[in-house]
Enzyme design. Sequence first.
Site, short mmCIF file in Angstrom:
data_model
loop_
_atom_site.label_atom_id
_atom_site.label_comp_id
_atom_site.label_asym_id
_atom_site.label_seq_id
_atom_site.Cartn_x
_atom_site.Cartn_y
_atom_site.Cartn_z
N ARG A 560 0.82 -1.19 0.00
CA ARG A 560 0.00 0.00 0.00
C ARG A 560 0.87 1.25 0.00
NH1 ARG A 560 -5.80 -0.52 0.70
NH2 ARG A 560 -5.73 1.71 1.07
N LYS A 565 5.84 4.19 4.52
CA LYS A 565 6.48 3.11 3.76
C LYS A 565 7.52 3.66 2.77
CE LYS A 565 2.37 0.13 4.07
NZ LYS A 565 2.78 -1.15 4.68
N THR A 667 4.86 -8.34 5.65
CA THR A 667 4.82 -9.76 5.28
C THR A 667 5.28 -9.93 3.84
OG1 THR A 667 2.47 -9.44 4.82
CG2 THR A 667 3.04 -10.52 6.89
N LYS A 671 7.60 -12.87 1.84
CA LYS A 671 7.29 -13.54 0.57
C LYS A 671 8.44 -13.34 -0.42
CE LYS A 671 2.60 -12.33 1.59
NZ LYS A 671 1.68 -11.18 1.53
C1 26Q Z 1 -9.78 1.32 10.85
C2 26Q Z 1 -10.91 2.09 11.10
C3 26Q Z 1 -11.81 2.38 10.09
C4 26Q Z 1 -11.56 1.91 8.81
C5 26Q Z 1 -10.45 1.14 8.56
C6 26Q Z 1 -9.56 0.85 9.57
C7 26Q Z 1 -8.36 0.01 9.29
C8 26Q Z 1 -8.42 -0.98 8.34
C9 26Q Z 1 -7.33 -1.75 8.06
C10 26Q Z 1 -7.18 0.19 9.98
C11 26Q Z 1 -6.05 -0.61 9.70
C12 26Q Z 1 -6.14 -1.60 8.74
C13 26Q Z 1 -5.04 -2.47 8.35
C14 26Q Z 1 -3.89 -2.54 8.96
C15 26Q Z 1 -2.82 -3.39 8.44
O1 26Q Z 1 -2.93 -3.99 7.38
N1 26Q Z 1 -1.71 -3.50 9.16
C16 26Q Z 1 -0.59 -4.31 8.70
O2 26Q Z 1 -0.74 -5.60 9.27
C17 26Q Z 1 0.23 -6.49 8.76
C18 26Q Z 1 -0.07 -7.86 9.31
O3 26Q Z 1 0.16 -7.89 10.68
C19 26Q Z 1 1.64 -6.02 9.12
O4 26Q Z 1 2.56 -6.87 8.53
C20 26Q Z 1 1.86 -4.60 8.63
O5 26Q Z 1 3.11 -4.13 9.09
C21 26Q Z 1 0.74 -3.71 9.12
O6 26Q Z 1 0.89 -2.42 8.54
#
Ligand code: 26Q
Length: 854
Positions: A560, A565, A667, A671
């Site tokens: 992303r 990043k 992650t 990979k």
């Molecule tokens: C929160 C509130 C409202 C709407 C959306 C959200 C929201 C949605 C998705 C907040 C955060 C996320 C996703 C977070 C995420 O993908 N974190 C990643 O998680 C991975 C797996 O543990 C890690 O490897 C990454 O470092 C981390 O960024």
Amino acid sequence: MALDIDLQADLLVQKIKHYLITTMGVTIDEANYRQLYHALSLTFREEIMINWTATGHTFLHKHVRQIYYLCMEYMPGRLSKNNFVNMNALPLVKLILNKLNRNFEQVLRNEYDPGLGNGGMGRLVSCFLDSLATQNYPSRAYGLRYQYGIFDQEIWEGTQVERPDPWLMYENPWEFRRDDHSFPVLYAGRLMPTVNKKGVEIADLADYEEVRALAYDIPIIGYSESADFSVSTLRLWTTKESPRNFQLQRYNAGQLGQASENTTLTDVLYPNDHHETGKRIRLKQEFLLVSASIQDIVNYYLRNYSDMSLFADKVRIQINDTHPALVIAELLRILIKDHDYGWGEAWETVKTCCSFTNHTILREALEEWNSARLSYLLPRQYQLIEKLNLEFCSAIRRQFPGDEERVRRMSMLEGGQVKMAHLAIYGSHKVNGVAALHSEILKKRLFKDFYEMYPERFINITNGVTQRRWLLLANPLLSEFISARIGHKWITDFTTIKELAQCAGDAESQKRFLEIKAHNKMQLIAFLQEKNPVRDGHGHVIGHSSSLGEDALFDVQIKRFHEYKRQLMNALHALILYHELKENQNVRPIKRMIIFGGKAAPGYEMAKNVIHLIFCLARKINTDTAVNQKLRVAFFENYNVSKAEIIIPAADLSEQISTAGMEASGTGNMKLAMNGALTIGTEDGANIEMRQSITDAWWPFRFGATAEENERRSINQSYQPLEVYHRHQAIKKAVDALRNGFLSENDTEHQVLSDIAGTLLEERHGNRPDRYFVLSDLESFYEVQKKVEQLYLQPQKWAEYAIHNIAGMYLFSSDTSIHNYAKLEWDLQQCPIDQQELTRVRAEYSEHDKCRIR
Ligand code: 26Q
């Protein structure tokens, strides 16, 4: 006795013909590729259904404890090929399609990639499901069946345009509508005070809004070499399909939007990661997941047991990030209201059952809900949170008398907001971060107060990825390479990949590794040139990406788009290389193909600006004949799991360059390393543990400030990006190129690029310049990239490093992560499918039907 594969294939061809006629009314000669895909999936589905049924019976009859995984996001990737791989049936499928004279890859491309998540977290949990099923852990995952997953990304002359993701365009053969699993979910309404049989006050609800959640199940096939594979369930809720959800009264009153609000609750995935939105529909979505899932869990439990006395023993619930944290209040409520628990025993049960994984460090990503909004939409749950918070605050006061400031910091209700992370920690017996550094940061910074109060709760479980999708499926040649050298144990026991280190010094292995990498790169090149569009400002395809040949270094950053990043640092480096090559073609000894891929949240302006910058750079560099035989830049449109499967096996260099202390784990880093890319990386997230495992000797491209240094710089505000800018001529020239019209071709572009330069050098909206330390780390990034080139000049040596990197990844399979969850959080035992039960179900399925996969 297994049938001869040729005979099996003939029988399955018959079954495919049967499905073509009975479900689509076409014969084999007239079936198009999509119809064939559908019939093929239905054919293999039969075998899966048998094992799915038997797996379910096994868990039920053996009275095992189960883990219920709650998550708002999943990114399973295309299912068909993975299912064939995990059933060990890929050769069979290929033979079948051969007999039918159809191209295997072309058939499988008819499946849409379900993008029911944003990125890292959603993909991680999908790897976890593969590991849970493969290792026979009794599990079920719950999520939402978004009608539209993460948007399809198009780049119109540099601008990201979001289009609806049409993954449900055609009937999906891998999902099952479960009409018998539908639950009411109640919102809003008036509280009616009552007490339960134990005299505990617990409110009833009147005049509420009722929404029905309907289940769709997707089978998750565990890998097995024999026919006894386990099948786990991903259960997704939708509000779309229940006719009752339409509010006719509102429609008749002319309120069209409100009338259909509840039929559209699960329409769209919120496309933000790392930024909370505070939107009402999002809250409704989160509670839908929680309420429907917990009703399903209790229902399922009561099918098996006559009372609730064993509930706390048999049920484990994983709260994946804070998004499903309301399950804590809702489970508490159900135990008291519907099952007459006393307050204390109900609360103990909640804590015993629940555990919580945090996935982010950024404070802006910590979920909070406006109290008024939460109490209006979920009055019963809000009332319980208030009561819990009173108890919690008393507990804090008991342990830290007189520290009212601490009480204020830790409270779940503060400043008119409900803090979901605080609720999640208070209601869980274990809280984990996703990499060692991340878990330390949780204890020392983000949740310091909580750690001081509940030190035994905080643990680390480092992320992992499934080698089955990311090697066996995505990189068949490298998989063969590995199996030829160390056998195929690595498929289910990745710790054995260590043994590959023995071949790293062997010239023959190095040569073969390089051949495989070159082959994968050629596939990537073909994809870029044939399928990766370049669009004009109206979205019309005006060409396809160009590429350097497979002898170039493939330098890959796929994730992303987010400032932390630091795709911007990578882009500035590309610009520096361009400037240098312009002066002298020979200053750089190797060819380099820089590849970017990733989506920006639709409302995240700076992330979109950086995508635009990459577009401008690519346009400039790729068309400049003075340099374009040495350097090119490509942006992969609409990066997703399917694209990752093409890019990752072809990568030489893996860009893991986040500001240290900000990437929870990562992650993609795993990979890429598993596929033999070398990492250029900061000391962040799981990079640190990867380096330790691979050892410093084979981890040559580490650079940048540490998390501690960055924290210090943030606290004492000592960092001066202007100082770097003036001192480092190449960096200055690159930043200047953003402002002086060198890259832009119109006013919009000029504005976009100037804005980027602005964030690096000037204070903006109260934010200090270059908050993510791009310019300061660019210095050491630039230097270590020279080391990359020197090593790439020696291909055999490079291959030796790469093989050591693969071998050093033995700790980073999701199988290991799941073992750790099972041991440290869930105390969960493996339970393989019961052979007798499997035999029994097979017999019932059809005694006479010999049309079988094995
Ligand atoms: C929160 C509130 C409202 C709407 C959306 C959200 C929201 C949605 C998705 C907040 C955060 C996320 C996703 C977070 C995420 O993908 N974190 C990643 O998680 C991975 C797996 O543990 C890690 O490897 C990454 O470092 C981390 O960024």
